[in-house]
Design a protein around this motif. Structure first.
Motif, PDB file in Angstrom:
ATOM      1  N   TYR A  36      14.721  22.401 -15.889  1.00 21.11           N
ATOM      2  CA  TYR A  36      15.268  22.021 -17.183  1.00 21.11           C
ATOM      3  C   TYR A  36      16.050  20.711 -17.064  1.00 21.11           C
ATOM      4  CZ  TYR A  36      14.448  26.875 -18.723  1.00 21.11           C
ATOM      5  OH  TYR A  36      13.906  28.081 -19.048  1.00 21.11           O
ATOM      6  N   ARG A  57      18.970  24.897 -13.995  1.00 24.19           N
ATOM      7  CA  ARG A  57      19.194  26.216 -14.596  1.00 24.19           C
ATOM      8  C   ARG A  57      20.425  26.882 -13.996  1.00 24.19           C
ATOM      9  NH1 ARG A  57      12.959  27.653 -15.143  1.00 24.19           N
ATOM     10  NH2 ARG A  57      13.593  29.822 -15.361  1.00 24.19           N
ATOM     11  N   ASN A  58      21.187  27.572 -14.855  1.00 24.60           N
ATOM     12  CA  ASN A  58      22.367  28.308 -14.382  1.00 24.60           C
ATOM     13  C   ASN A  58      23.300  27.420 -13.548  1.00 24.60           C
ATOM     14  OD1 ASN A  58      21.940  30.893 -15.509  1.00 24.60           O
ATOM     15  ND2 ASN A  58      20.490  31.425 -13.884  1.00 24.60           N
ATOM     16  N   ILE A  94      25.843  33.957 -18.382  1.00 19.74           N
ATOM     17  CA  ILE A  94      26.676  34.055 -17.174  1.00 19.74           C
ATOM     18  C   ILE A  94      27.865  33.112 -17.342  1.00 19.74           C
ATOM     19  CG2 ILE A  94      26.714  33.821 -14.651  1.00 19.74           C
ATOM     20  CD1 ILE A  94      23.586  33.988 -14.835  1.00 19.74           C
ATOM     21  N   ASN A  99      22.467  25.970 -18.718  1.00 19.48           N
ATOM     22  CA  ASN A  99      21.195  25.320 -18.416  1.00 19.48           C
ATOM     23  C   ASN A  99      21.294  23.895 -18.947  1.00 19.48           C
ATOM     24  OD1 ASN A  99      19.996  27.775 -17.463  1.00 19.48           O
ATOM     25  ND2 ASN A  99      19.667  28.377 -19.606  1.00 19.48           N
TER      26      ASN A  99
HETATM   27  C1  LIG Z   1      20.064  32.601 -14.679  1.00 17.61           C
HETATM   28  O1  LIG Z   1      20.435  33.610 -13.768  1.00 17.61           O
HETATM   29  C2  LIG Z   1      20.186  34.918 -14.242  1.00 17.61           C
HETATM   30  C3  LIG Z   1      20.778  35.905 -13.236  1.00 17.61           C
HETATM   31  O2  LIG Z   1      20.365  35.608 -11.947  1.00 17.61           O
HETATM   32  C4  LIG Z   1      18.692  35.118 -14.443  1.00 17.61           C
HETATM   33  O3  LIG Z   1      18.433  36.395 -14.972  1.00 17.61           O
HETATM   34  C5  LIG Z   1      18.198  34.066 -15.425  1.00 17.61           C
HETATM   35  O4  LIG Z   1      16.780  34.161 -15.548  1.00 17.61           O
HETATM   36  C6  LIG Z   1      18.575  32.665 -14.970  1.00 17.61           C
HETATM   37  N1  LIG Z   1      18.218  31.719 -16.003  1.00 17.61           N
HETATM   38  C7  LIG Z   1      17.303  30.766 -15.844  1.00 17.61           C
HETATM   39  C8  LIG Z   1      17.025  29.926 -17.023  1.00 17.61           C
HETATM   40  O5  LIG Z   1      16.733  30.592 -14.792  1.00 17.61           O
END
Ligand SMILES: *[C@@H]1O[C@H](CO)[C@@H](O)[C@H](O)[C@H]1NC(C)=O
Ligand code: HEM
Ligand SMILES: *[C@@H]1O[C@H](CO)[C@@H](O)[C@H](O)[C@H]1NC(C)=O
Ligand SMILES: *[C@@H]1O[C@H](CO)[C@@H](O)[C@H](O)[C@H]1NC(C)=O
Length: 241
Positions: A36, A57-58, A94, A99
């Protein structure tokens, strides 16, 4: 070819590639299919160099603050509140993470009249748009370096064009503030933290390729760019308009 010769050529070429600190971890790589990116050319650039996770991401607030410090030597205390504000757009679920594409949410940091992106009500406000950037670049890169006056001129031209094209153009003091800070960041990171005068070539590469122009001579600024430097440059760009 002899093995020994092949190895020494490999060593030589890796020496060239590793011309900047941490090069092995921080080589430039475009995002892959699941990665992303954001409307911020610098966060994208830092992700492309793995100063923040390449996935986009995250991403945590700390990862953004530390990545900007490591790559650009911008005062962390000035960056943290912006990263915290950005995290209010988060869709990760979280706490303290986001993102990169979440940052396209309009009206938090994302605003109309960007130098290189379309306004949200007219289309894609996230990805680099060569048609939006072309007339900006013509002014911005007219000289080898970008003065405060030139940055103000390019910004002013883009704002006029955006206002004319977009019936829903919304540019209050709040948006103006972010837009001026963005100009100040360019001037200081790719130029001098007091006087600006960013190298046009470097800024062009940064916008178009979302790459830090190490090959072209860019290095992490030796002196920390202070939040006060950014505020001051931003005020001067505003006054030069
Ligand atoms: C972010 O982390 C969570 C927990 O590990 C996961 O479920 C989620 O798919 C992740 N988001 C992305 C966009 O990768
Ligand atoms: C906490 C750190 C940061 C966050 C959360 C962030 C976020 C954003 C966002 C959401 C935008 C879109 C605004 C718009 O609509 O144009 C943006 C634009 C921009 N950002 Fe960042 N940014 C950060 C740090 C930086 C840094 C360190 C630089 C250094 C050069 C930078 C340079 C820019 C520039 C030049 C733009 C304007 C792009 C354009 O006008 O097309 N940003 N940023
Ligand atoms: C480029 O530099 C010249 C000489 O310093 C100056 O007169 C001119 O206004 C500059 N052009 C732009 C677009 O900033
Ligand atoms: C315009 O921007 C301001 C400041 O961000 C915001 O408060 C206002 O709701 C926006 N107006 C519209 C019509 O979106």
């Amino acid at each position: 070819m002899h093995l020994k010769a092949a190895l020494s050529i490999a060593a030589l070429s890796s020496g060239v590639v590793n011309a900047f600190p941490g090069a092995s971890d921080h080589h430039h790589q475009k995002p892959g299919p699941g990665d992303y990116r954001s409307p911020c050319p610098m966060l994208n650039t830092l992700a492309n160099h793995n100063y923040i996770p390449r996935s986009g991401r995250n991403i945590s607030i700390d990862q953004i603050v530390n990545g900007i410090d490591e790559a650009l030597n911008l005062e962390p205390a000035g960056i943290r509140p912006v990263a915290e504000l950005a995290s209010t757009t988060s869709t990760t679920g979280i706490p303290g993470t986001m993102n990169l594409n979440d940052l396209a949410k309009h009206g938090v940091i994302e605003h109309d009249g960007s130098l290189s992106r379309q306004d949200v009500s007219l289309g894609d406000n996230l990805n680099f748009d060569p048609k939006i950037f072309a007339p900006v670049a013509e002014i911005l890169f007219a000289n080898e370096t970008i003065s405060i006056a030139t940055a103000a001129q390019a910004r002013g031209a883009r704002l006029l064009a955006a206002a004319a094209a977009n019936p829903q153009f919304n540019f209050t003091a709040r948006e103006d503030g972010f837009s001026l800070l963005e100009a100040a960041l360019i001037l200081s990171v790719f130029g001098d933290r007091v006087e600006g005068n960013a190298k046009s070539k470097w800024v062009d590469i940064f916008f178009r390729e979302e790459r830090l122009p190490y090959k072209e001579g860019f290095r992490r600024p030796a002196e920390t760019i202070l939040a006060a430097d950014i505020r001051s440059l931003s005020a001067r760009v505003g006054q030069a308009a």
